[in-house]
Design an enzyme around this catalytic site. Structure first.
Site, PDB file in Angstrom:
ATOM      1  N   SER A 157       0.860  -1.176   0.000  1.00 26.40           N
ATOM      2  CA  SER A 157       0.000   0.000   0.000  1.00 26.40           C
ATOM      3  C   SER A 157       0.901   1.232   0.000  1.00 26.40           C
ATOM      4  CB  SER A 157      -0.871  -0.038   1.273  1.00 26.40           C
ATOM      5  OG  SER A 157      -1.586   1.165   1.417  1.00 26.40           O
ATOM      6  N   LYS A 183      -1.171  -1.006  -4.366  1.00 30.94           N
ATOM      7  CA  LYS A 183      -2.365  -0.224  -3.996  1.00 30.94           C
ATOM      8  C   LYS A 183      -1.925   1.220  -3.806  1.00 30.94           C
ATOM      9  CE  LYS A 183      -4.710   0.052   0.450  1.00 30.94           C
ATOM     10  NZ  LYS A 183      -5.289  -0.756   1.554  1.00 30.94           N
ATOM     11  N   LYS A 185      -2.903   5.027  -2.594  1.00 31.93           N
ATOM     12  CA  LYS A 185      -3.843   5.835  -1.818  1.00 31.93           C
ATOM     13  C   LYS A 185      -4.274   6.990  -2.712  1.00 31.93           C
ATOM     14  CE  LYS A 185      -3.930   3.804   2.226  1.00 31.93           C
ATOM     15  NZ  LYS A 185      -5.184   3.357   2.843  1.00 31.93           N
ATOM     16  N   ASP A 210      -7.186   3.057  -2.951  1.00 31.63           N
ATOM     17  CA  ASP A 210      -7.894   3.122  -1.656  1.00 31.63           C
ATOM     18  C   ASP A 210      -8.124   4.586  -1.311  1.00 31.63           C
ATOM     19  OD1 ASP A 210      -8.899   2.848   0.894  1.00 31.63           O
ATOM     20  OD2 ASP A 210      -7.153   1.800   1.723  1.00 31.63           O
ATOM     21  N   GLU A 235     -11.043   0.654  -3.223  1.00 24.63           N
ATOM     22  CA  GLU A 235     -11.319   0.387  -1.810  1.00 24.63           C
ATOM     23  C   GLU A 235     -11.944   1.607  -1.138  1.00 24.63           C
ATOM     24  OE1 GLU A 235      -7.824  -1.192   0.076  1.00 24.63           O
ATOM     25  OE2 GLU A 235      -8.603  -0.902   2.108  1.00 24.63           O
ATOM     26  N   ASP A 260     -13.687  -1.563   3.306  1.00 23.62           N
ATOM     27  CA  ASP A 260     -12.760  -1.668   4.446  1.00 23.62           C
ATOM     28  C   ASP A 260     -13.486  -1.086   5.669  1.00 23.62           C
ATOM     29  OD1 ASP A 260     -10.724  -1.345   6.326  1.00 23.62           O
ATOM     30  OD2 ASP A 260      -9.323  -0.327   5.014  1.00 23.62           O
ATOM     31  N   LYS A 284      -9.648  -6.892   8.232  1.00 25.40           N
ATOM     32  CA  LYS A 284      -8.594  -6.501   9.175  1.00 25.40           C
ATOM     33  C   LYS A 284      -9.018  -7.038  10.533  1.00 25.40           C
ATOM     34  CE  LYS A 284      -7.193  -2.177   6.954  1.00 25.40           C
ATOM     35  NZ  LYS A 284      -7.388  -0.707   6.944  1.00 25.40           N
ATOM     36  N   GLY A 312      -3.988  -4.207   6.281  1.00 31.15           N
ATOM     37  CA  GLY A 312      -2.988  -3.902   7.306  1.00 31.15           C
ATOM     38  C   GLY A 312      -3.232  -2.528   7.884  1.00 31.15           C
TER      39      GLY A 312
END
Ligand code: OSB
Ligand code: MG
Length: 392
Positions: A157, A183, A185, A210, A235, A260, A284, A312
């Site tokens: 990520s 991934k 952000k 995400d 996400e 998430d 998670k 995570g």
């Protein structure tokens, strides 16, 4: 042995799994340590330079069990913080566990169930319990919960950077390290153009984004532009507690939505899947309150053919060892956010550190409990506080 067979659904196994003998916990410790991240991690909600790591340690008859509480210092990802978790454990959870004997995870969960909320704090205690039981039984957690993989597929990520060039260099670096999925952000102003640039350089790589709840209904037309980039998923584009708008958005875009923040428990997962709020779930352990709930969500998704993966929260090696055990379950078919220790820290609190092989996999520990050794010197030197709660 109280549990039946590995054919049973995994959440049933884990709930009924008995300790070899009833366990009288003698102490519960919360340990805080501050670790500097190798590079600042920026999301749509915050920019972190350091991580205040919150560990749980329980003890019974001289055997210990370790867990991690993934709460951040500020209530930006969820309402929990390091301080709310400290307080709720001190005033409510520790007193509920430090008397009598505990026979199983179900027994431990039952003692905490009537306390509403605070899933990250609860998870820290469930994790330590599973490590303790694993050590007492001389079995790794992956075996206790019905894990079927010896190695898990992992991705990375990557945070928001100051410039596109800086991000592209970091993406290249992690692709070269073997990560199976990148991934990114995203947030308004750092989304379609960035994805376009990364996709041009890596046309076939598994790529996801995400948003950490940074968009609203007003952004649907903009988010639809992401369909051009063959992303594995988007996400949590919308509100942290929303399911209905996500369902509306999923109806209007081709790219799979992954939830998430919106999935706090198996009930929310069931509702999300009924509504069509997404097609993938990020599990998670901390966000959902521990192994018992994580396994229930896993079992539900497996039965419905919905892929899950292990998220995570910038954990230390202790939290990551638990994540590796979780991700060894059969339903975890997509690469997890379980990166090498070196992606987060110059030195981890476990030895050896977590490493990612060139094929983008990490070995699931198979020694008892979480199956790793602590770097006790480093753990002690970085500790900033310890709360110790003892049996009364
Ligand atoms: O939304 O998945 C998230 C880190 C902190 C809080 C929320 C998230 C994340 C990550 C990092 O994406 C995942 C990791 O630990 O590598
Ligand atoms: Mg996320």
């Amino acid at each position: 042995m109280v549990y039946k067979s590995v054919q049973t659904s995994s959440s049933t196994i884990v709930r009924q799994l008995a300790a070899p003998a009833p366990v009288a916990l003698s102490s519960i410790e919360i340990r805080l340590l501050r670790l500097r991240l190798v590079r600042p991690f920026e999301t749509s909600f915050d920019r972190l330079d350091t991580r205040l790591i919150m560990l749980t340690r329980i003890e019974a008859d001289g055997v210990e069990g370790w867990g991690e509480i993934v709460a951040l210092e500020e209530p930006l990802f969820s309402y929990e913080t390091v301080e709310t978790a400290r307080e709720i454990i001190k005033r409510h959870f520790a007193p509920a566990l430090l008397h009598g004997t505990i026979t199983s995870l179900d027994d431990l969960v039952g003692r905490l169930r009537h306390f509403r909320g605070h899933p990250m704090a609860k998870a820290g205690l469930e994790l330590a319990w599973m490590d303790l039981v694993g050590r007492l039984r001389q079995e790794p957690i992956t075996t206790l919960i019905g894990g079927t993989r010896t190695r898990v597929d992992v991705g990375v990520s990557l945070g928001i950077e100051r410039t596109r060039e800086a991000l592209l260099a970091i993406v290249d670096e992690h692709v070269a390290l073997g990560y199976q999925r990148i991934k990114l952000k995203i947030k308004p102003g750092w989304d379609v153009d960035i994805v376009d640039a990364v996709r041009q350089r890596h046309p076939t790589m598994l790529l996801s984004v995400d948003a950490n709840a940074a968009y609203t209904l007003a952004d649907f037309a903009h988010l639809r532009k992401l369909d051009a980039y063959k992303l594995l998923m988007i996400e949590q584009p919308l509100g942290h507690n929303d399911l209905v708008d996500h369902a509306r958005l999923q109806g209007q875009i081709d790219t799979a939505i992954c939830l998430d923040e919106s999935i706090g428990d198996v009930h929310a997962a069931e509702q999300a899947l009924c509504l069509g709020s997404g097609r993938i779930i990020n599990i998670k352990i901390g966000r959902v309150g521990g192994y018992s709930e994580a396994l229930a969500i896993h079992d539900l998704c497996l039965s419905m053919g919905v892929p899950v993966w292990c998220g995570g929260m910038l954990e230390s090696g202790i939290g990551r060892a638990h994540n590796l055990a979780l991700a060894s379950l059969p339903g975890f078919t997509l690469p997890g956010d379980i990166s090498a220790s070196a992606r987060y820290w110059t030195r981890d609190i476990i030895t050896p550190p977590v490493t990612v092989a060139a094929d983008g996999t990490v070995i699931v520990p198979i020694r008892p409990g979480i199956g790793i050794d602590l770097d006790r010197d480093y753990l002690h030197s970085e500790t900033v506080a310890i709360d110790r709660h003892e049996r009364i």
